[in-house]
Design an enzyme around this catalytic site. Structure first.
Site, short mmCIF file in Angstrom:
data_model
loop_
_atom_site.label_atom_id
_atom_site.label_comp_id
_atom_site.label_asym_id
_atom_site.label_seq_id
_atom_site.Cartn_x
_atom_site.Cartn_y
_atom_site.Cartn_z
N ARG A 150 0.86 -1.19 0.00
CA ARG A 150 0.00 0.00 0.00
C ARG A 150 0.89 1.23 0.00
O ARG A 150 0.63 2.21 -0.68
CB ARG A 150 -0.96 0.01 1.19
CG ARG A 150 -1.67 1.35 1.36
CD ARG A 150 -2.93 1.34 2.24
NE ARG A 150 -2.90 0.41 3.34
CZ ARG A 150 -2.17 0.56 4.45
NH1 ARG A 150 -1.43 1.63 4.64
NH2 ARG A 150 -2.21 -0.35 5.41
N TYR A 157 -15.28 17.05 -15.19
CA TYR A 157 -15.72 15.66 -15.20
C TYR A 157 -16.83 15.46 -14.16
O TYR A 157 -16.68 15.91 -13.00
CB TYR A 157 -14.51 14.77 -14.88
CG TYR A 157 -14.83 13.31 -14.81
CD1 TYR A 157 -15.18 12.60 -15.95
CD2 TYR A 157 -14.82 12.64 -13.60
CE1 TYR A 157 -15.50 11.26 -15.89
CE2 TYR A 157 -15.14 11.29 -13.52
CZ TYR A 157 -15.47 10.61 -14.67
OH TYR A 157 -15.79 9.28 -14.59
N ASP A 213 -6.40 19.13 -14.30
CA ASP A 213 -6.73 17.79 -14.75
C ASP A 213 -6.37 17.72 -16.23
O ASP A 213 -7.04 18.33 -17.07
CB ASP A 213 -8.23 17.52 -14.50
CG ASP A 213 -8.65 16.10 -14.89
OD1 ASP A 213 -7.98 15.50 -15.77
OD2 ASP A 213 -9.64 15.60 -14.34
N LYS A 248 -7.82 6.84 -19.34
CA LYS A 248 -8.19 7.35 -20.67
C LYS A 248 -7.00 7.23 -21.64
O LYS A 248 -6.58 6.15 -21.93
CB LYS A 248 -8.70 8.78 -20.52
CG LYS A 248 -9.68 8.98 -19.35
CD LYS A 248 -10.97 8.20 -19.51
CE LYS A 248 -11.80 8.11 -18.23
NZ LYS A 248 -12.11 9.37 -17.58
C1 LIG Z 1 -12.52 9.77 -16.31
C2 LIG Z 1 -12.09 11.08 -15.79
C3 LIG Z 1 -11.82 11.25 -14.43
C4 LIG Z 1 -12.04 10.17 -13.41
O1 LIG Z 1 -11.18 9.12 -13.61
P1 LIG Z 1 -11.52 7.57 -13.24
O2 LIG Z 1 -10.27 6.88 -13.63
O3 LIG Z 1 -12.71 7.17 -14.04
O4 LIG Z 1 -11.81 7.54 -11.78
C5 LIG Z 1 -11.37 12.49 -14.01
N1 LIG Z 1 -11.20 13.51 -14.88
C6 LIG Z 1 -11.45 13.38 -16.20
C7 LIG Z 1 -11.26 14.53 -17.11
C8 LIG Z 1 -11.91 12.17 -16.70
O5 LIG Z 1 -12.19 12.05 -18.01
#
Ligand SMILES: *Cc1c(COP(=O)(O)O)cnc(C)c1O
Length: 391
Positions: free
Chosen positions: A55, A107, A179, A204
């Site tokens: 962890r 998001y 982000d 992604k």
């Molecule tokens: C998908 C996404 C998230 C969240 O990520 P997860 O891996 O699904 O928890 C956060 N920010 C953006 C821009 C995203 O597309």
């Protein structure tokens, strides 16, 4: 100095493939092994080889963290079990009464985490249109501690001026997080533009193959990375070693994939702009995009995401989405395969209806994640499905 001693001096593709990773010292394996272990044998109490418990840290994870730091041009990175866990870790570093400014089109899951979880635990939030610097400035409060930026935004693809907002934050002593999931470090470098931290859903484009969930935080700031590591270890949002391996494997081709995502999205956006069934196409690479100049300045290229409004409302949208053959109707984005979705019903259902209306996420609104299939097939698919959408 050799190239190998400092990968940070090399080009993006070299860092994507080699950054943070060394051939395994015991076997020479070129790929970082999946260290599927929870604990590590100690020679004597407290005498160990850098790892105590997975962890806290794991060698496969450390290789991924080094790799992500390298491609983002940052000093430190921590990997998480999901993008949401990474977002949560940043928010968990704050205290009750602290104020956070967040974009009004982030998001859906990030909004939900702030509005439904951290608000309940005592954080205060203002959601503002970050393309409006005046609105940003007037949202600053004496207790503002953090500014959460997403650009291009999801799903309306607004482009936020990272440099302008981060300098505003710095003057006010507010930490900024970008982000960078949509743009990826190949197209956009928030740390160079003044951000304190970069957040990722590696699910992604970084992973890129729709086969793993993950997240990361990158920063040059020692205090922040210490706080993030403390939360990661205390709250346990750590990714497993196999997920780290898959993400690293994906990142090795990020630059090649992103160029094709951009090529294909450019072709698709040109096709949509000229189609009579399409009311309005939104793509940061179109000169008609309201922040086209900012996008040109802060992005290398314009990414693989396109949104558009279809003529004929929900019925046409439904017929269109049911008719696509190469595109798949699914949530998520950033994989090699093209996806299509209806934000109001699917990804952004957790955003209150009023807020959706204000942002323009109407029933005629469709989001594409353009994959890396042959562009002619993607366009032929959009053409036949738009034809069926006429009804
Ligand atoms: C998908 C996404 C998230 C969240 O990520 P997860 O891996 O699904 O928890 C956060 N920010 C953006 C821009 C995203 O597309």
């Amino acid at each position: 100095m050799t190239l190998k001693s400092d990968w940070s001096a090399t080009g993006f593709g070299t860092r994507a493939i080699h950054g943070g990773q060394e051939p395994d010292p015991t076997t020479g394996a070129i790929m970082t092994p999946i260290f599927q272990t929870s604990t590590y044998v100690q020679e004597s109490p407290g005498v160990f080889k850098g790892y105590e418990y997975s962890r806290t840290s794991n060698p496969t994870r450390v290789a991924l963290e080094g790799n992500i730091a390298s491609i983002e041009g940052g000093k430190f990175a921590r990997a998480f079990a999901s993008g949401s866990a990474a977002t949560s870790a940043v928010l968990a570093c704050l205290n009750p009464g602290d104020h956070v400014i967040c974009g009004d089109d982030v998001y859906g899951g990030s909004f939900r985490l702030m509005d439904k979880v951290y608000k309940r635990l005592g954080l205060e939030f203002s959601f503002v249109d970050q393309t409006d610097l005046k609105a940003m400035r007037s949202a600053l409060q004496p207790n503002t501690k953090l500014c959460w930026i997403e650009t291009p935004t999801n799903p309306t693809l607004k482009v936020v001026d990272i440099e302008a907002i981060c300098s505003l934050c710095r003057e006010a002593g507010v930490a900024s997080v970008v982000d960078n999931t949509f743009a990826t470090p190949y197209l956009q470098s928030p740390l160079k533009l003044g951000a304190t931290m970069v957040a990722h859903s590696t699910t992604k484009y970084l992973g890129g193959h729709s086969d793993v969930i993950g997240g990361a935080i990158v920063t040059d700031d020692e205090e922040w990375i210490e706080a993030i590591q403390f939360i990661l270890n205390s709250m346990g949002g750590n990714p497993g070693p196999q997920d780290c391996f898959l993400t690293m494997r994906g990142i090795k081709t990020l630059h090649v994939r992103m160029d094709r995502h951009c090529d294909n999205a450019e072709r698709c956006s040109e096709f949509l702009v000229n189609h009579p069934m399409v009311k309005k196409t939104i793509y940061p690479g179109l000169p008609t995009h309201p922040q086209y100049e900012i996008a040109k300045r802060q992005m290398q290229r314009f990414g693989g995401m396109i949104s558009f409004h279809i003529n004929g409302g929900l019925d046409a949208a439904r017929r269109f989405l049911e008719s696509v053959e190469v595109f798949s109707l699914a949530e998520s984005l950033g994989g090699v395969e093209s996806l299509i979705e209806h934000p109001a019903i699917m990804t952004h259902a957790s955003v209150p209806a009023e807020a959706r209306q204000a942002l323009g996420i109407h029933d005629d609104f469709i989001r594409l994640s353009v994959g890396i299939e042959s562009a002619d097939d993607l366009i032929a698919d959009l053409a036949q499905a738009l034809d069926k959408a006429k009804g």
